[in-house]
Motif scaffolding. Structure first.
Motif, mmCIF file in Angstrom:
data_model
loop_
_atom_site.group_PDB
_atom_site.id
_atom_site.type_symbol
_atom_site.label_atom_id
_atom_site.label_comp_id
_atom_site.label_asym_id
_atom_site.label_seq_id
_atom_site.Cartn_x
_atom_site.Cartn_y
_atom_site.Cartn_z
ATOM 1 N N ARG A 1 8.489 -2.212 26.417
ATOM 2 C CA ARG A 1 9.656 -2.913 25.866
ATOM 3 C C ARG A 1 10.461 -2.021 24.937
ATOM 4 N N ILE A 2 9.781 -1.153 24.179
ATOM 5 C CA ILE A 2 10.488 -0.380 23.162
ATOM 6 C C ILE A 2 10.717 1.076 23.557
ATOM 7 N N SER A 3 10.166 1.513 24.684
ATOM 8 C CA SER A 3 10.298 2.915 25.045
ATOM 9 C C SER A 3 10.368 3.086 26.553
ATOM 10 N N LEU A 4 11.155 4.097 26.956
ATOM 11 C CA LEU A 4 11.224 4.464 28.374
ATOM 12 C C LEU A 4 10.558 5.805 28.639
ATOM 13 N N SER A 5 9.909 6.373 27.629
ATOM 14 C CA SER A 5 9.387 7.730 27.780
ATOM 15 C C SER A 5 7.876 7.813 27.633
ATOM 16 N N CYS A 6 7.184 6.690 27.786
ATOM 17 C CA CYS A 6 5.726 6.745 27.731
ATOM 18 C C CYS A 6 5.181 7.377 29.005
ATOM 19 N N LEU B 1 5.140 3.132 17.619
ATOM 20 C CA LEU B 1 5.580 4.499 17.900
ATOM 21 C C LEU B 1 4.973 5.516 16.944
ATOM 22 N N PRO B 2 4.835 5.209 15.655
ATOM 23 C CA PRO B 2 4.141 6.186 14.797
ATOM 24 C C PRO B 2 2.705 6.443 15.237
ATOM 25 N N LEU B 3 2.019 5.439 15.798
ATOM 26 C CA LEU B 3 0.651 5.637 16.221
ATOM 27 C C LEU B 3 0.570 6.296 17.597
ATOM 28 N N TYR B 4 1.577 6.035 18.430
ATOM 29 C CA TYR B 4 1.620 6.620 19.777
ATOM 30 C C TYR B 4 2.889 7.455 19.933
ATOM 31 N N PRO B 5 2.939 8.612 19.266
ATOM 32 C CA PRO B 5 4.166 9.408 19.288
ATOM 33 C C PRO B 5 4.492 10.016 20.639
ATOM 34 N N GLY B 6 3.576 9.882 21.612
ATOM 35 C CA GLY B 6 3.874 10.359 22.962
ATOM 36 C C GLY B 6 4.963 9.542 23.624
ATOM 37 N N CYS B 7 5.267 8.384 23.052
ATOM 38 C CA CYS B 7 6.410 7.577 23.514
ATOM 39 C C CYS B 7 7.574 7.793 22.561
ATOM 40 N N GLY B 8 8.778 7.787 23.093
ATOM 41 C CA GLY B 8 9.961 7.927 22.267
ATOM 42 C C GLY B 8 10.747 6.638 22.243
ATOM 43 N N LEU B 9 11.834 6.647 21.512
ATOM 44 C CA LEU B 9 12.702 5.469 21.433
ATOM 45 C C LEU B 9 13.506 5.340 22.730
ATOM 46 N N LEU B 10 14.041 4.140 22.931
ATOM 47 C CA LEU B 10 14.901 3.907 24.113
ATOM 48 C C LEU B 10 16.120 4.831 24.052
#
Length: 263
Positions: free
Chosen positions: A176-181, A254-263
């Motif tokens: 929902r919050i990221s397209l880069s996971c 996102l701070p805990l899973y920084p491998g994902c970025g913002l939309l």
């Protein structure tokens, strides 16, 4: 090394550097601790190489937080103070750990590993009296995202110390919050638990729904293999009722899973 005493249990500060925990010398010293009482007269810690370095002290800090209760304190011979918090093994000050206590402490420590270096609050849940809390009251209401379940025994020798599975809720929130996971969410989970350490002792078993069964109270019993584990049980190795699940605030994903970025 500053040591903060957490005012609220069972909320923990997720910030144990995987490089410190998985370091060979720290793992060896950590395993040795479980076979004897943690402290002697005057609540002074037993001699341990963990006291010799900042990384070792960090491992010891989180170990004491997980093991001892909030009214317990132990002291290093040089004046370092280590506070209890969760209380998974409060009798460790007087005797060696039993297997169940080793598993609870291990699961607690795994949940506090954070390869991103960001300290975020985590709400721990599981079938232990130390984790009982009114989840429909403050300050627990903000923890709305089910994250992951950890289990295992880091006090035993061997390359695999523990296991991790992710809740389907996490995959939905990250989408929902990221397209880069990464498509392989194992990479996210192991990055959190291992950081850049190539010899991490965690095995990823996929979705918790395929590796665990859940009782009426929501406590999980998990297996070391997905899908077939809940069906065949002990035929495929040990099962773990000493499992700890985490819940996060959505702003901390996102701070805990920084491998994902913002939309």
């Amino acid at each position: 090394m500053p040591i903060r005493r957490r005012p609220v249990v069972p909320i923990g500060a997720n910030g144990l550097d995987p490089a410190h925990f998985w370091a060979t010398e720290n793992r060896t010293a950590f395993r040795a601790l479980g076979g004897a009482p943690l402290a002697g007269a005057g609540a002074v810690l037993v001699a341990t190489p963990l006291l010799a370095t900042d990384g070792g002290k960090s491992v010891l800090d989180y170990t004491v937080r997980c093991a001892l209760s909030e009214d317990q304190v132990v002291y290093g011979p040089n004046g370092d103070v280590f506070y209890g918090a969760f209380g998974f093994a409060p009798e460790w000050t007087d005797r060696a750990l039993n297997i169940s206590e080793q598993r609870w402490i291990s699961a607690c420590i795994f949940q506090h590993l954070n390869g991103s270096g960001e300290h975020v609050d985590i709400l721990l849940r599981g079938g232990h009296p130390a984790l009982e809390c009114p989840h429909d009251e403050e300050p627990f209401l903000d923890f709305i995202v089910r994250d992951a379940t950890m289990y295992g025994n880091a006090f035993l020798p061997g390359p695999i110390a523990g296991f991790a599975c992710i809740d389907p809720d996490l995959t939905g929130e990250l989408s929902r919050i990221s397209l880069s996971c990464p498509l392989d969410l194992r990479l996210l989970e192991l990055d959190r638990l291992c950081g850049h350490v190539p010899t991490c002792g965690i095995a990823f078993v996929g979705l918790c729904d395929l590796a665990c069964t859940e009782d009426a109270a929501g406590s999980k019993t998990c297996h070391t293999l997905p899908l077939l584990g809940p069906i065949l049980g002990s035929l495929l190795g040990p099962s773990f009722s000493e499992t700890i699940q985490t819940e996060l605030r959505d702003v901390d994903l996102l701070p805990l899973y920084p491998g994902c970025g913002l939309l």
